[in-house]
Write a protein that holds these residues in place. Sequence first.
Motif, short mmCIF file in Angstrom:
data_model
loop_
_atom_site.label_atom_id
_atom_site.label_comp_id
_atom_site.label_asym_id
_atom_site.label_seq_id
_atom_site.Cartn_x
_atom_site.Cartn_y
_atom_site.Cartn_z
N LEU A 24 6.36 -7.87 -7.07
CA LEU A 24 5.35 -6.81 -7.09
C LEU A 24 6.03 -5.46 -6.85
CD1 LEU A 24 2.25 -6.21 -7.15
CD2 LEU A 24 2.31 -6.45 -4.67
N THR A 25 5.68 -4.48 -7.66
CA THR A 25 6.15 -3.11 -7.47
C THR A 25 4.94 -2.24 -7.19
OG1 THR A 25 8.01 -3.45 -8.98
CG2 THR A 25 7.36 -1.18 -8.53
N LEU A 26 4.98 -1.52 -6.08
CA LEU A 26 3.86 -0.65 -5.69
C LEU A 26 4.33 0.79 -5.55
CD1 LEU A 26 2.17 -2.66 -2.79
CD2 LEU A 26 1.31 -2.36 -5.11
N THR A 27 3.54 1.70 -6.06
CA THR A 27 3.71 3.11 -5.75
C THR A 27 2.62 3.41 -4.73
OG1 THR A 27 4.54 3.60 -7.94
CG2 THR A 27 3.71 5.46 -6.65
N LEU A 28 3.03 3.70 -3.52
CA LEU A 28 2.10 3.83 -2.41
C LEU A 28 1.54 5.24 -2.31
CD1 LEU A 28 4.25 1.88 0.16
CD2 LEU A 28 2.23 1.04 -1.02
N HIS A 29 0.30 5.37 -2.69
CA HIS A 29 -0.43 6.63 -2.49
C HIS A 29 -1.91 6.32 -2.60
CE1 HIS A 29 -1.46 7.11 -6.77
NE2 HIS A 29 -0.24 6.71 -7.02
N GLY A 30 -2.69 7.08 -1.91
CA GLY A 30 -4.13 6.92 -1.99
C GLY A 30 -4.67 5.67 -1.32
N LEU A 31 -3.89 5.05 -0.44
CA LEU A 31 -4.40 3.87 0.26
C LEU A 31 -5.43 4.32 1.29
CD1 LEU A 31 -1.19 1.81 0.91
CD2 LEU A 31 -3.02 1.28 -0.67
N SER A 32 -6.61 3.74 1.22
CA SER A 32 -7.66 4.18 2.14
C SER A 32 -7.55 3.52 3.50
CB SER A 32 -9.03 3.91 1.52
OG SER A 32 -9.15 2.54 1.20
N THR A 33 -7.14 2.27 3.54
CA THR A 33 -7.04 1.57 4.82
C THR A 33 -5.88 0.60 4.78
OG1 THR A 33 -8.45 -0.27 4.17
CG2 THR A 33 -9.56 1.63 5.15
N ARG A 49 9.41 -10.98 -3.86
CA ARG A 49 10.10 -9.71 -4.08
C ARG A 49 9.09 -8.58 -4.09
NH1 ARG A 49 15.17 -10.09 -5.79
NH2 ARG A 49 15.12 -8.07 -6.82
N LEU A 50 9.35 -7.55 -3.28
CA LEU A 50 8.46 -6.41 -3.18
C LEU A 50 9.27 -5.13 -3.27
CD1 LEU A 50 5.64 -5.17 -2.60
CD2 LEU A 50 6.20 -5.36 -0.17
N ALA A 51 8.84 -4.23 -4.16
CA ALA A 51 9.45 -2.91 -4.27
C ALA A 51 8.36 -1.87 -4.04
CB ALA A 51 10.08 -2.73 -5.65
N CYS A 52 8.65 -0.90 -3.19
CA CYS A 52 7.68 0.15 -2.87
C CYS A 52 8.33 1.52 -3.04
CB CYS A 52 7.19 0.04 -1.43
SG CYS A 52 6.28 -1.45 -1.06
N ARG A 53 7.53 2.44 -3.51
CA ARG A 53 7.92 3.84 -3.59
C ARG A 53 6.77 4.66 -3.05
NH1 ARG A 53 10.62 6.08 -8.82
NH2 ARG A 53 12.62 6.12 -7.82
N HIS A 74 7.06 -15.70 2.45
CA HIS A 74 8.14 -16.09 1.55
C HIS A 74 8.95 -14.90 1.04
CE1 HIS A 74 6.42 -20.05 1.63
NE2 HIS A 74 5.26 -19.56 1.25
N LEU A 75 8.70 -13.71 1.57
CA LEU A 75 9.38 -12.51 1.10
C LEU A 75 10.87 -12.60 1.41
CD1 LEU A 75 8.67 -9.71 -0.18
CD2 LEU A 75 8.85 -8.80 2.14
N THR A 76 11.70 -12.47 0.38
CA THR A 76 13.15 -12.49 0.57
C THR A 76 13.81 -11.20 0.11
OG1 THR A 76 13.48 -13.53 -1.59
CG2 THR A 76 13.31 -15.00 0.32
N SER A 77 13.10 -10.37 -0.63
CA SER A 77 13.68 -9.14 -1.18
C SER A 77 12.71 -7.98 -0.98
CB SER A 77 13.99 -9.33 -2.66
OG SER A 77 14.46 -8.13 -3.23
N LEU A 78 13.19 -6.91 -0.38
CA LEU A 78 12.37 -5.74 -0.13
C LEU A 78 13.14 -4.49 -0.55
CD1 LEU A 78 9.76 -4.53 1.08
CD2 LEU A 78 10.90 -4.56 3.31
N GLU A 100 13.52 -14.75 6.74
CA GLU A 100 14.20 -15.17 5.52
C GLU A 100 14.60 -13.99 4.64
OE1 GLU A 100 11.35 -16.52 6.63
OE2 GLU A 100 12.25 -18.37 7.36
N LEU A 101 14.23 -12.76 5.03
CA LEU A 101 14.59 -11.59 4.25
C LEU A 101 16.10 -11.54 4.08
CD1 LEU A 101 13.33 -8.98 2.99
CD2 LEU A 101 14.03 -7.82 5.08
N CYS A 102 16.56 -11.49 2.82
CA CYS A 102 18.01 -11.47 2.60
C CYS A 102 18.46 -10.29 1.75
CB CYS A 102 18.48 -12.80 2.00
SG CYS A 102 17.74 -13.24 0.44
N GLU A 103 17.53 -9.55 1.17
CA GLU A 103 17.89 -8.38 0.37
C GLU A 103 17.03 -7.20 0.79
OE1 GLU A 103 17.65 -7.00 -4.28
OE2 GLU A 103 17.81 -9.13 -3.84
N LEU A 104 17.70 -6.14 1.20
CA LEU A 104 17.00 -4.93 1.65
C LEU A 104 17.67 -3.73 1.00
CD1 LEU A 104 14.85 -3.68 3.54
CD2 LEU A 104 16.59 -3.68 5.33
N ASN A 105 16.94 -3.05 0.11
CA ASN A 105 17.47 -1.89 -0.59
C ASN A 105 16.78 -0.65 -0.03
OD1 ASN A 105 17.93 0.21 -2.47
ND2 ASN A 105 18.37 -1.29 -4.06
#
Length: 129
Positions: A24-33, A49-53, A74-78, A100-105
């Motif tokens: 999942l790739t998220l552009t974080l803006h406008g989150l109300s809660t 796998r999760l990518a955020c901007r 189960h998240l292993t990549s952030l 279990e997180l093994c990749e952090l960028n």
Amino acid sequence: MTTPPIQFSCPVLLEATPRETETLTLTLHGLSTKSTLRRLFADIPQLTRLACRRPELYAMAWEDLGLALYETPHLTSLHLTHCGLSDVDLLDILQGCPLELCELNLNRNRLKFEFPQLLARLEYFTNLQ
């Protein structure tokens, strides 16, 4: 079978997210809660796998992301690139990450790695690259 990556800009239509989503790739803006992120992550239990901007113009309570990450066992990549993170922000996020997180960028952030609690928390992730 691996599902293709899903990309969203928040606010997200939770119903549109397939339960079998692994990336999942998220552009974080406008989150109300913060419950929006928690519900999203709880509804996709296979997320690995999760990518955020975060666009510069939007403030983000990074603790909310950290709390929501408790729903991702189960998240292993952030990937947190271009988020403007400080050491304290990263610590807030890592509190909810599974061991279990093994990749952090962390490219393009304001991190200095001078906060002792952050360094101690990073040591918990023994598989981290």
